[in-house]
Design a protein around this motif. Sequence first.
Motif, PDB file in Angstrom:
ATOM      1  N   GLY A   1      17.827   4.226  -3.879  1.00  7.99           N
ATOM      2  CA  GLY A   1      18.506   5.400  -3.335  1.00  7.99           C
ATOM      3  C   GLY A   1      17.471   6.357  -2.799  1.00  7.99           C
TER       4      GLY A   1
ATOM      5  N   ASN B   1       9.075  -5.805   1.305  1.00  5.26           N
ATOM      6  CA  ASN B   1       9.192  -4.360   1.102  1.00  5.26           C
ATOM      7  C   ASN B   1       8.693  -3.543   2.295  1.00  5.26           C
ATOM      8  OD1 ASN B   1       8.908  -1.712  -0.587  1.00  5.26           O
ATOM      9  ND2 ASN B   1       6.823  -2.153   0.126  1.00  5.26           N
TER      10      ASN B   1
ATOM     11  N   TYR C   1      17.817   2.574  11.360  1.00 10.29           N
ATOM     12  CA  TYR C   1      17.493   2.190   9.983  1.00 10.29           C
ATOM     13  C   TYR C   1      18.753   1.771   9.226  1.00 10.29           C
ATOM     14  CZ  TYR C   1      15.667   2.663   5.205  1.00 10.29           C
ATOM     15  OH  TYR C   1      15.303   2.428   3.889  1.00 10.29           O
TER      16      TYR C   1
ATOM     17  N   SER D   1       0.838  -1.208   0.000  1.00 10.43           N
ATOM     18  CA  SER D   1       0.000   0.000   0.000  1.00 10.43           C
ATOM     19  C   SER D   1       0.869   1.252   0.000  1.00 10.43           C
ATOM     20  CB  SER D   1      -0.868   0.013   1.255  1.00 10.43           C
ATOM     21  OG  SER D   1      -0.029   0.101   2.404  1.00 10.43           O
ATOM     22  N   GLY D   2       2.167   1.088   0.163  1.00 10.26           N
ATOM     23  CA  GLY D   2       3.044   2.238   0.370  1.00 10.26           C
ATOM     24  C   GLY D   2       3.544   2.883  -0.916  1.00 10.26           C
ATOM     25  N   TRP D   3       4.375   3.869  -0.730  1.00  8.25           N
ATOM     26  CA  TRP D   3       4.899   4.710  -1.833  1.00  8.25           C
ATOM     27  C   TRP D   3       5.596   3.864  -2.893  1.00  8.25           C
ATOM     28  CZ3 TRP D   3       4.405   9.181  -4.028  1.00  8.25           C
ATOM     29  CH2 TRP D   3       5.451   9.805  -4.686  1.00  8.25           C
ATOM     30  N   LEU D   4       6.508   2.999  -2.467  1.00  6.58           N
ATOM     31  CA  LEU D   4       7.239   2.160  -3.425  1.00  6.58           C
ATOM     32  C   LEU D   4       6.546   0.814  -3.643  1.00  6.58           C
ATOM     33  CD1 LEU D   4      10.948   2.822  -2.316  1.00  6.58           C
ATOM     34  CD2 LEU D   4       9.552   4.057  -3.993  1.00  6.58           C
TER      35      LEU D   4
ATOM     36  N   LEU E   1       7.884  -1.822   5.860  1.00  2.46           N
ATOM     37  CA  LEU E   1       8.827  -1.303   6.870  1.00  2.46           C
ATOM     38  C   LEU E   1       8.052  -0.567   7.945  1.00  2.46           C
ATOM     39  CD1 LEU E   1      11.900  -0.627   7.578  1.00  2.46           C
ATOM     40  CD2 LEU E   1      11.375   1.613   6.613  1.00  2.46           C
TER      41      LEU E   1
ATOM     42  N   LYS F   1      19.105  -1.939   7.617  1.00  2.28           N
ATOM     43  CA  LYS F   1      19.248  -2.246   6.191  1.00  2.28           C
ATOM     44  C   LYS F   1      20.635  -2.824   5.866  1.00  2.28           C
ATOM     45  CE  LYS F   1      15.079  -1.237   4.831  1.00  2.28           C
ATOM     46  NZ  LYS F   1      14.183  -2.024   3.981  1.00  2.28           N
TER      47      LYS F   1
ATOM     48  N   SER G   1      -0.903  -6.080   3.753  1.00  5.99           N
ATOM     49  CA  SER G   1      -1.009  -4.832   4.512  1.00  5.99           C
ATOM     50  C   SER G   1      -1.439  -5.206   5.917  1.00  5.99           C
ATOM     51  CB  SER G   1      -2.060  -3.903   3.881  1.00  5.99           C
ATOM     52  OG  SER G   1      -2.381  -2.843   4.786  1.00  5.99           O
ATOM     53  N   ARG G   2      -1.119  -4.360   6.888  1.00  7.63           N
ATOM     54  CA  ARG G   2      -1.602  -4.634   8.246  1.00  7.63           C
ATOM     55  C   ARG G   2      -3.113  -4.475   8.319  1.00  7.63           C
ATOM     56  NH1 ARG G   2       2.227  -0.431  10.957  1.00  7.63           N
ATOM     57  NH2 ARG G   2       1.631   0.519   8.962  1.00  7.63           N
TER      58      ARG G   2
ATOM     59  N   ASP H   1       1.276  -8.398   9.357  1.00 11.62           N
ATOM     60  CA  ASP H   1       2.158  -7.537  10.144  1.00 11.62           C
ATOM     61  C   ASP H   1       3.440  -8.337  10.354  1.00 11.62           C
ATOM     62  OD1 ASP H   1       3.595  -6.215  12.084  1.00 11.62           O
ATOM     63  OD2 ASP H   1       1.890  -5.817  13.377  1.00 11.62           O
ATOM     64  N   HIS H   2       4.519  -7.951   9.684  1.00 10.54           N
ATOM     65  CA  HIS H   2       5.723  -8.791   9.758  1.00 10.54           C
ATOM     66  C   HIS H   2       6.468  -8.662  11.097  1.00 10.54           C
ATOM     67  CE1 HIS H   2       8.123  -5.397   7.592  1.00 10.54           C
ATOM     68  NE2 HIS H   2       8.306  -5.302   8.869  1.00 10.54           N
ATOM     69  N   MET H   3       5.985  -7.803  11.982  1.00 11.06           N
ATOM     70  CA  MET H   3       6.586  -7.707  13.321  1.00 11.06           C
ATOM     71  C   MET H   3       5.954  -8.729  14.265  1.00 11.06           C
ATOM     72  SD  MET H   3       8.718  -5.194  12.831  1.00 11.06           S
ATOM     73  CE  MET H   3       9.153  -4.023  14.106  1.00 11.06           C
TER      74      MET H   3
ATOM     75  N   PHE I   1      14.292   8.028  -2.906  1.00  8.78           N
ATOM     76  CA  PHE I   1      12.953   7.978  -3.520  1.00  8.78           C
ATOM     77  C   PHE I   1      11.936   8.550  -2.529  1.00  8.78           C
ATOM     78  CE2 PHE I   1      12.987   5.189  -7.365  1.00  8.78           C
ATOM     79  CZ  PHE I   1      14.317   4.822  -7.365  1.00  8.78           C
TER      80      PHE I   1
HETATM   81  N1  LIG Z   1      11.274   5.804  -0.160  1.00  7.70           N
HETATM   82  C1  LIG Z   1      12.611   5.769  -0.165  1.00  7.70           C
HETATM   83  O1  LIG Z   1      13.286   6.766  -0.435  1.00  7.70           O
HETATM   84  C2  LIG Z   1      13.332   4.488   0.126  1.00  7.70           C
HETATM   85  C3  LIG Z   1      14.707   4.451  -0.082  1.00  7.70           C
HETATM   86  C4  LIG Z   1      15.391   3.280   0.163  1.00  7.70           C
HETATM   87  C5  LIG Z   1      14.718   2.173   0.618  1.00  7.70           C
HETATM   88  N2  LIG Z   1      13.378   2.248   0.824  1.00  7.70           N
HETATM   89  C6  LIG Z   1      12.706   1.027   1.297  1.00  7.70           C
HETATM   90  O2  LIG Z   1      11.586   0.781   0.501  1.00  7.70           O
HETATM   91  C7  LIG Z   1      10.576   0.140   1.272  1.00  7.70           C
HETATM   92  C8  LIG Z   1       9.271   0.889   1.103  1.00  7.70           C
HETATM   93  O3  LIG Z   1       9.463   2.215   1.521  1.00  7.70           O
HETATM   94  P1  LIG Z   1       8.373   3.355   1.242  1.00  7.70           P
HETATM   95  O4  LIG Z   1       9.118   4.626   1.091  1.00  7.70           O
HETATM   96  O5  LIG Z   1       7.445   2.936   0.160  1.00  7.70           O
HETATM   97  O6  LIG Z   1       7.633   3.404   2.649  1.00  7.70           O
HETATM   98  P2  LIG Z   1       6.083   3.578   2.998  1.00  7.70           P
HETATM   99  O7  LIG Z   1       5.374   4.399   1.993  1.00  7.70           O
HETATM  100  O8  LIG Z   1       6.054   4.022   4.425  1.00  7.70           O
HETATM  101  O9  LIG Z   1       5.524   2.112   2.895  1.00  7.70           O
HETATM  102  C9  LIG Z   1       5.904   1.147   3.801  1.00  7.70           C
HETATM  103  C10 LIG Z   1       4.764   0.174   3.961  1.00  7.70           C
HETATM  104  O10 LIG Z   1       5.149  -0.794   4.933  1.00  7.70           O
HETATM  105  C11 LIG Z   1       3.985  -1.283   5.528  1.00  7.70           C
HETATM  106  N3  LIG Z   1       4.278  -1.665   6.905  1.00  7.70           N
HETATM  107  C12 LIG Z   1       4.527  -0.871   7.978  1.00  7.70           C
HETATM  108  N4  LIG Z   1       4.720  -1.612   9.065  1.00  7.70           N
HETATM  109  C13 LIG Z   1       4.587  -2.904   8.680  1.00  7.70           C
HETATM  110  C14 LIG Z   1       4.662  -4.155   9.354  1.00  7.70           C
HETATM  111  N5  LIG Z   1       4.882  -4.204  10.683  1.00  7.70           N
HETATM  112  N6  LIG Z   1       4.466  -5.294   8.647  1.00  7.70           N
HETATM  113  C15 LIG Z   1       4.225  -5.244   7.320  1.00  7.70           C
HETATM  114  N7  LIG Z   1       4.136  -4.098   6.620  1.00  7.70           N
HETATM  115  C16 LIG Z   1       4.319  -2.943   7.301  1.00  7.70           C
HETATM  116  C17 LIG Z   1       2.933  -0.175   5.465  1.00  7.70           C
HETATM  117  O11 LIG Z   1       1.758  -0.743   4.936  1.00  7.70           O
HETATM  118  P3  LIG Z   1       0.386  -0.933   5.787  1.00  7.70           P
HETATM  119  O12 LIG Z   1       0.226   0.308   6.607  1.00  7.70           O
HETATM  120  O13 LIG Z   1      -0.629  -1.069   4.705  1.00  7.70           O
HETATM  121  O14 LIG Z   1       0.593  -2.151   6.598  1.00  7.70           O
HETATM  122  C18 LIG Z   1       3.504   0.817   4.469  1.00  7.70           C
HETATM  123  O15 LIG Z   1       2.630   1.024   3.384  1.00  7.70           O
HETATM  124  C19 LIG Z   1      11.088   0.110   2.707  1.00  7.70           C
HETATM  125  O16 LIG Z   1      11.620  -1.164   2.992  1.00  7.70           O
HETATM  126  C20 LIG Z   1      12.177   1.150   2.714  1.00  7.70           C
HETATM  127  O17 LIG Z   1      13.202   0.881   3.631  1.00  7.70           O
HETATM  128  C21 LIG Z   1      12.670   3.372   0.606  1.00  7.70           C
END
Ligand SMILES: NC(=O)c1ccc[n+]([C@@H]2O[C@H](COP(=O)([O-])OP(=O)(O)OC[C@H]3O[C@@H](n4cnc5c(N)ncnc54)[C@H](OP(=O)(O)O)[C@@H]3O)[C@@H](O)[C@H]2O)c1
Length: 267
Positions: free
Chosen positions: A207, A101, A176, A24-27, A103, A180, A46-47, A73-75, A209
Amino acid sequence: MQSEPTVRQLFDLTGRTALVTGASGWLGRALAFALAEAECRVIVGSRDLEVATQVASSLPTVASGSHAGVSLDHMDEDSIASALDQAVRLIQGPIDILVNNGLELCGQDWTNIDFDSFVRHQANNAGYFALARQIRQHAVTAGRPASIIMVGSMYGMVASYPEAYQDLTTASSVAYHALKGGTLQMVRHLAAYWAKDSIRVNALSPGAFPNTNQVSAELIGRLEQHVPLGRIGCPHELKGALLLLASDAGGYITGQNLVVDGGWTAW
Ligand SMILES: NC(=O)c1ccc[n+]([C@@H]2O[C@H](COP(=O)([O-])OP(=O)(O)OC[C@H]3O[C@@H](n4cnc5c(N)ncnc54)[C@H](OP(=O)(O)O)[C@@H]3O)[C@@H](O)[C@H]2O)c1
Protein backbone atom coordinates in the motif's frame (compact mmCIF):
# COMPACT_ATOMS: atom_id res chain seq x y z
CA MET A 1 4.31 -41.68 10.33
CA GLN A 2 6.25 -39.03 8.36
CA SER A 3 6.93 -35.98 10.49
CA GLU A 4 5.60 -32.64 9.28
CA PRO A 5 7.98 -29.75 8.58
CA THR A 6 8.21 -27.22 11.39
CA VAL A 7 7.50 -23.54 10.88
CA ARG A 8 11.22 -22.81 11.03
CA GLN A 9 11.91 -25.37 8.32
CA LEU A 10 9.10 -24.05 6.14
CA PHE A 11 10.45 -20.48 6.16
CA ASP A 12 14.12 -21.48 5.94
CA LEU A 13 15.71 -20.63 2.57
CA THR A 14 19.05 -22.34 3.15
CA GLY A 15 20.46 -23.55 -0.16
CA ARG A 16 18.14 -21.36 -2.27
CA THR A 17 19.11 -18.42 -4.46
CA ALA A 18 16.96 -15.41 -5.32
CA LEU A 19 17.29 -12.71 -7.94
CA VAL A 20 15.90 -9.37 -6.72
CA THR A 21 15.55 -6.54 -9.23
CA GLY A 22 15.73 -2.93 -8.09
CA ALA A 23 17.30 -4.13 -4.84
CA SER A 24 19.04 -0.77 -4.42
CA GLY A 25 15.70 0.96 -3.91
CA TRP A 26 13.54 1.91 -0.94
CA LEU A 27 11.62 -1.37 -0.77
CA GLY A 28 13.98 -3.60 -2.78
CA ARG A 29 16.71 -3.30 -0.19
CA ALA A 30 14.38 -4.54 2.58
CA LEU A 31 13.23 -7.40 0.35
CA ALA A 32 16.83 -8.44 -0.36
CA PHE A 33 17.65 -8.27 3.35
CA ALA A 34 14.61 -10.41 4.19
CA LEU A 35 15.78 -13.18 1.87
CA ALA A 36 19.37 -13.07 3.15
CA GLU A 37 18.13 -13.08 6.74
CA ALA A 38 16.29 -16.32 5.89
CA GLU A 39 19.63 -17.80 4.65
CA CYS A 40 18.96 -17.29 0.94
CA ARG A 41 21.77 -16.29 -1.41
CA VAL A 42 20.79 -13.10 -3.18
CA ILE A 43 21.66 -11.85 -6.64
CA VAL A 44 21.13 -8.12 -6.55
CA GLY A 45 19.99 -6.54 -9.81
CA SER A 46 20.68 -2.88 -10.55
CA ARG A 47 21.18 -0.96 -13.77
CA ASP A 48 24.53 0.03 -12.25
CA LEU A 49 26.84 -2.92 -11.59
CA GLU A 50 28.79 -0.99 -8.95
CA VAL A 51 25.58 -0.31 -7.02
CA ALA A 52 24.50 -3.95 -7.36
CA THR A 53 27.83 -5.17 -6.00
CA GLN A 54 27.74 -2.67 -3.14
CA VAL A 55 24.21 -3.71 -2.10
CA ALA A 56 25.13 -7.40 -2.35
CA SER A 57 28.13 -6.87 -0.08
CA SER A 58 25.94 -5.09 2.50
CA LEU A 59 23.61 -8.07 2.96
CA PRO A 60 23.91 -10.44 5.93
CA THR A 61 26.19 -13.33 5.00
CA VAL A 62 24.71 -16.80 4.52
CA ALA A 63 26.33 -20.18 5.04
CA SER A 64 25.62 -21.59 1.57
CA GLY A 65 27.68 -19.06 -0.44
CA SER A 66 28.19 -15.41 -1.23
CA HIS A 67 25.72 -12.91 -2.61
CA ALA A 68 26.38 -11.29 -5.98
CA GLY A 69 25.48 -8.22 -8.00
CA VAL A 70 24.52 -8.12 -11.67
CA SER A 71 23.82 -5.30 -14.03
CA LEU A 72 20.18 -5.54 -15.10
CA ASP A 73 17.86 -3.19 -16.95
CA HIS A 74 14.52 -4.95 -17.35
CA MET A 75 13.46 -2.52 -20.10
CA ASP A 76 16.12 -4.07 -22.32
CA GLU A 77 15.81 -7.68 -23.47
CA ASP A 78 19.55 -8.07 -24.10
CA SER A 79 20.31 -6.81 -20.61
CA ILE A 80 17.91 -9.39 -19.13
CA ALA A 81 19.61 -12.24 -20.99
CA SER A 82 23.08 -11.07 -20.06
CA ALA A 83 22.09 -10.53 -16.39
CA LEU A 84 20.89 -14.11 -16.14
CA ASP A 85 24.11 -15.37 -17.76
CA GLN A 86 26.12 -13.31 -15.26
CA ALA A 87 24.02 -14.59 -12.36
CA VAL A 88 24.35 -18.26 -13.24
CA ARG A 89 28.11 -17.85 -13.77
CA LEU A 90 28.57 -16.03 -10.45
CA ILE A 91 26.53 -18.35 -8.27
CA GLN A 92 27.35 -21.60 -10.10
CA GLY A 93 23.94 -22.99 -9.31
CA PRO A 94 20.21 -22.69 -9.86
CA ILE A 95 18.01 -19.66 -9.23
CA ASP A 96 14.93 -20.61 -7.20
CA ILE A 97 13.24 -17.29 -6.54
CA LEU A 98 12.65 -14.17 -8.65
CA VAL A 99 11.46 -10.92 -7.11
CA ASN A 100 10.39 -8.54 -9.89
CA ASN A 101 10.57 -5.38 -7.82
CA GLY A 102 12.39 -2.83 -10.01
CA LEU A 103 10.40 -0.05 -11.60
CA GLU A 104 11.26 2.62 -14.11
CA LEU A 105 9.21 5.48 -12.74
CA CYS A 106 6.68 7.61 -14.52
CA GLY A 107 6.32 11.14 -13.16
CA GLN A 108 3.37 12.25 -15.29
CA ASP A 109 -0.30 11.99 -14.40
CA TRP A 110 -3.38 11.88 -16.67
CA THR A 111 -3.17 15.60 -17.38
CA ASN A 112 0.25 15.65 -18.98
CA ILE A 113 1.42 12.18 -19.97
CA ASP A 114 2.20 11.79 -23.67
CA PHE A 115 1.54 8.69 -25.76
CA ASP A 116 5.15 7.48 -25.90
CA SER A 117 5.70 7.85 -22.15
CA PHE A 118 2.51 5.88 -21.48
CA VAL A 119 3.67 3.09 -23.79
CA ARG A 120 7.18 3.14 -22.33
CA HIS A 121 5.83 2.69 -18.80
CA GLN A 122 3.92 -0.44 -19.80
CA ALA A 123 7.25 -1.94 -20.93
CA ASN A 124 8.00 -2.52 -17.22
CA ASN A 125 5.50 -5.40 -17.49
CA ALA A 126 7.28 -6.76 -20.57
CA GLY A 127 10.46 -6.81 -18.51
CA TYR A 128 8.75 -8.56 -15.58
CA PHE A 129 7.39 -11.15 -18.01
CA ALA A 130 10.66 -11.71 -19.88
CA LEU A 131 12.52 -12.24 -16.62
CA ALA A 132 9.85 -14.56 -15.26
CA ARG A 133 9.83 -16.67 -18.43
CA GLN A 134 13.60 -17.02 -18.35
CA ILE A 135 13.58 -18.03 -14.68
CA ARG A 136 10.83 -20.56 -15.41
CA GLN A 137 12.88 -22.07 -18.24
CA HIS A 138 15.97 -22.14 -16.06
CA ALA A 139 14.08 -23.95 -13.25
CA VAL A 140 12.41 -26.43 -15.61
CA THR A 141 15.78 -27.26 -17.17
CA ALA A 142 17.26 -27.78 -13.70
CA GLY A 143 14.24 -29.90 -12.70
CA ARG A 144 13.52 -27.69 -9.69
CA PRO A 145 10.50 -25.76 -8.45
CA ALA A 146 10.63 -21.97 -8.39
CA SER A 147 8.75 -19.07 -6.84
CA ILE A 148 8.18 -15.91 -8.84
CA ILE A 149 7.01 -12.83 -7.00
CA MET A 150 5.90 -9.73 -8.85
CA VAL A 151 5.73 -6.59 -6.76
CA GLY A 152 2.33 -5.14 -7.57
CA SER A 153 0.64 -2.24 -5.83
CA MET A 154 -2.66 -1.35 -4.26
CA TYR A 155 -2.76 1.15 -7.15
CA GLY A 156 -3.13 -1.85 -9.43
CA MET A 157 -6.38 -2.59 -7.57
CA VAL A 158 -7.97 0.74 -6.65
CA ALA A 159 -7.88 4.34 -7.85
CA SER A 160 -6.01 6.92 -5.83
CA TYR A 161 -7.82 9.77 -4.05
CA PRO A 162 -7.52 12.94 -6.17
CA GLU A 163 -7.58 15.22 -3.12
CA ALA A 164 -4.53 13.49 -1.63
CA TYR A 165 -2.37 15.04 -4.36
CA GLN A 166 -4.34 18.19 -5.17
CA ASP A 167 -2.27 21.44 -5.20
CA LEU A 168 0.68 19.52 -3.80
CA THR A 169 2.15 17.31 -6.48
CA THR A 170 1.22 15.39 -9.62
CA ALA A 171 -1.38 12.70 -8.98
CA SER A 172 -0.44 9.04 -9.05
CA SER A 173 0.27 8.16 -12.65
CA VAL A 174 -2.53 6.69 -14.76
CA ALA A 175 0.19 4.75 -16.62
CA TYR A 176 1.28 3.26 -13.28
CA HIS A 177 -2.27 2.16 -12.40
CA ALA A 178 -2.56 0.53 -15.84
CA LEU A 179 0.83 -1.13 -15.39
CA LYS A 180 0.24 -2.60 -11.96
CA GLY A 181 -3.30 -3.72 -12.76
CA GLY A 182 -1.74 -5.58 -15.65
CA THR A 183 0.93 -7.06 -13.41
CA LEU A 184 -1.73 -8.59 -11.16
CA GLN A 185 -3.56 -10.13 -14.09
CA MET A 186 -0.31 -11.44 -15.57
CA VAL A 187 0.38 -13.17 -12.24
CA ARG A 188 -2.93 -15.06 -12.44
CA HIS A 189 -2.32 -16.07 -16.04
CA LEU A 190 1.25 -17.31 -15.54
CA ALA A 191 0.32 -19.12 -12.31
CA ALA A 192 -2.29 -21.12 -14.19
CA TYR A 193 0.02 -22.01 -17.07
CA TRP A 194 3.15 -22.77 -15.05
CA ALA A 195 1.71 -24.65 -12.07
CA LYS A 196 2.28 -27.99 -13.79
CA ASP A 197 6.00 -27.13 -13.89
CA SER A 198 5.98 -26.45 -10.11
CA ILE A 199 6.50 -22.75 -10.75
CA ARG A 200 4.46 -20.63 -8.35
CA VAL A 201 3.66 -17.06 -9.38
CA ASN A 202 2.26 -14.52 -6.93
CA ALA A 203 2.05 -10.79 -6.42
CA LEU A 204 3.04 -8.85 -3.34
CA SER A 205 1.16 -5.55 -3.35
CA PRO A 206 2.30 -2.82 -0.99
CA GLY A 207 0.00 0.00 0.00
CA ALA A 208 1.40 3.40 0.94
CA PHE A 209 5.12 2.95 1.60
CA PRO A 210 6.44 6.33 0.41
CA ASN A 211 10.14 6.97 0.68
CA THR A 212 10.27 9.29 3.69
CA ASN A 213 13.49 10.87 2.38
CA GLN A 214 11.74 11.99 -0.78
CA VAL A 215 8.08 12.62 -0.01
CA SER A 216 6.75 15.65 1.86
CA ALA A 217 5.30 15.33 5.33
CA GLU A 218 2.11 16.93 4.03
CA LEU A 219 1.58 14.23 1.41
CA ILE A 220 2.33 11.52 3.96
CA GLY A 221 -0.24 13.06 6.30
CA ARG A 222 -2.87 13.06 3.56
CA LEU A 223 -2.13 9.43 2.64
CA GLU A 224 -2.33 8.35 6.28
CA GLN A 225 -5.94 9.53 6.44
CA HIS A 226 -6.82 6.66 4.08
CA VAL A 227 -5.12 3.94 6.09
CA PRO A 228 -7.17 2.20 8.76
CA LEU A 229 -3.97 1.57 10.73
CA GLY A 230 -3.41 5.35 10.57
CA ARG A 231 0.16 5.36 9.27
CA ILE A 232 2.27 4.60 6.23
CA GLY A 233 4.14 1.31 5.97
CA CYS A 234 7.82 0.78 6.79
CA PRO A 235 9.84 -1.25 4.26
CA HIS A 236 10.55 -4.00 6.81
CA GLU A 237 6.79 -4.62 7.07
CA LEU A 238 6.97 -6.36 3.69
CA LYS A 239 9.55 -8.88 4.84
CA GLY A 240 7.19 -11.45 6.35
CA ALA A 241 4.82 -11.45 3.37
CA LEU A 242 7.72 -11.85 0.96
CA LEU A 243 9.12 -14.82 2.87
CA LEU A 244 5.70 -16.49 2.92
CA LEU A 245 5.50 -16.31 -0.88
CA ALA A 246 9.18 -17.17 -1.47
CA SER A 247 9.48 -20.17 0.82
CA ASP A 248 7.91 -23.59 1.27
CA ALA A 249 5.61 -21.95 3.84
CA GLY A 250 3.71 -20.70 0.79
CA GLY A 251 4.09 -23.92 -1.16
CA TYR A 252 0.34 -24.19 -1.86
CA ILE A 253 -0.08 -20.51 -2.74
CA THR A 254 -0.07 -19.53 -6.40
CA GLY A 255 -1.90 -16.99 -8.54
CA GLN A 256 -2.58 -14.76 -5.52
CA ASN A 257 -2.10 -11.13 -4.64
CA LEU A 258 -0.89 -10.62 -1.09
CA VAL A 259 -1.80 -7.07 -0.12
CA VAL A 260 0.16 -5.32 2.63
CA ASP A 261 -1.53 -1.95 2.96
CA GLY A 262 -2.49 -1.27 6.57
CA GLY A 263 -6.09 -1.83 5.52
CA TRP A 264 -6.26 0.83 2.74
CA THR A 265 -8.18 -1.43 0.34
CA ALA A 266 -10.48 -2.73 3.08
CA TRP A 267 -12.35 0.58 3.24
N1 LIG B 1 7.05 2.76 -2.28
C1 LIG B 1 5.73 2.55 -2.36
O1 LIG B 1 4.93 3.21 -1.71
C2 LIG B 1 5.20 1.45 -3.23
C3 LIG B 1 3.85 1.13 -3.13
C4 LIG B 1 3.34 0.11 -3.91
C5 LIG B 1 4.16 -0.57 -4.77
N2 LIG B 1 5.47 -0.23 -4.85
C6 LIG B 1 6.31 -1.01 -5.78
O2 LIG B 1 7.46 -1.43 -5.12
C7 LIG B 1 8.54 -1.51 -6.04
C8 LIG B 1 9.73 -0.75 -5.49
O3 LIG B 1 9.34 0.59 -5.29
P1 LIG B 1 10.26 1.62 -4.47
O4 LIG B 1 9.34 2.57 -3.81
O5 LIG B 1 11.25 0.89 -3.64
O6 LIG B 1 10.96 2.39 -5.67
P2 LIG B 1 12.46 2.91 -5.82
O7 LIG B 1 13.06 3.28 -4.52
O8 LIG B 1 12.41 3.95 -6.90
O9 LIG B 1 13.23 1.64 -6.36
C9 LIG B 1 12.98 1.14 -7.61
C10 LIG B 1 14.25 0.51 -8.13
O10 LIG B 1 13.99 0.04 -9.45
C11 LIG B 1 15.21 0.03 -10.14
N3 LIG B 1 14.95 0.27 -11.55
C12 LIG B 1 14.58 1.42 -12.17
N4 LIG B 1 14.48 1.22 -13.49
C13 LIG B 1 14.80 -0.08 -13.71
C14 LIG B 1 14.90 -0.89 -14.87
N5 LIG B 1 14.67 -0.37 -16.09
N6 LIG B 1 15.27 -2.19 -14.74
C15 LIG B 1 15.52 -2.70 -13.51
N7 LIG B 1 15.45 -1.99 -12.37
C16 LIG B 1 15.09 -0.69 -12.48
C17 LIG B 1 16.09 1.12 -9.53
O11 LIG B 1 17.34 0.55 -9.25
P3 LIG B 1 18.71 0.94 -10.03
O12 LIG B 1 18.68 2.43 -10.20
O13 LIG B 1 19.75 0.48 -9.07
O14 LIG B 1 18.67 0.20 -11.30
C18 LIG B 1 15.40 1.48 -8.23
O15 LIG B 1 16.25 1.30 -7.13
C19 LIG B 1 8.02 -0.97 -7.37
O16 LIG B 1 7.67 -2.04 -8.22
C20 LIG B 1 6.79 -0.19 -6.97
O17 LIG B 1 5.80 -0.16 -7.96
C21 LIG B 1 6.01 0.76 -4.12
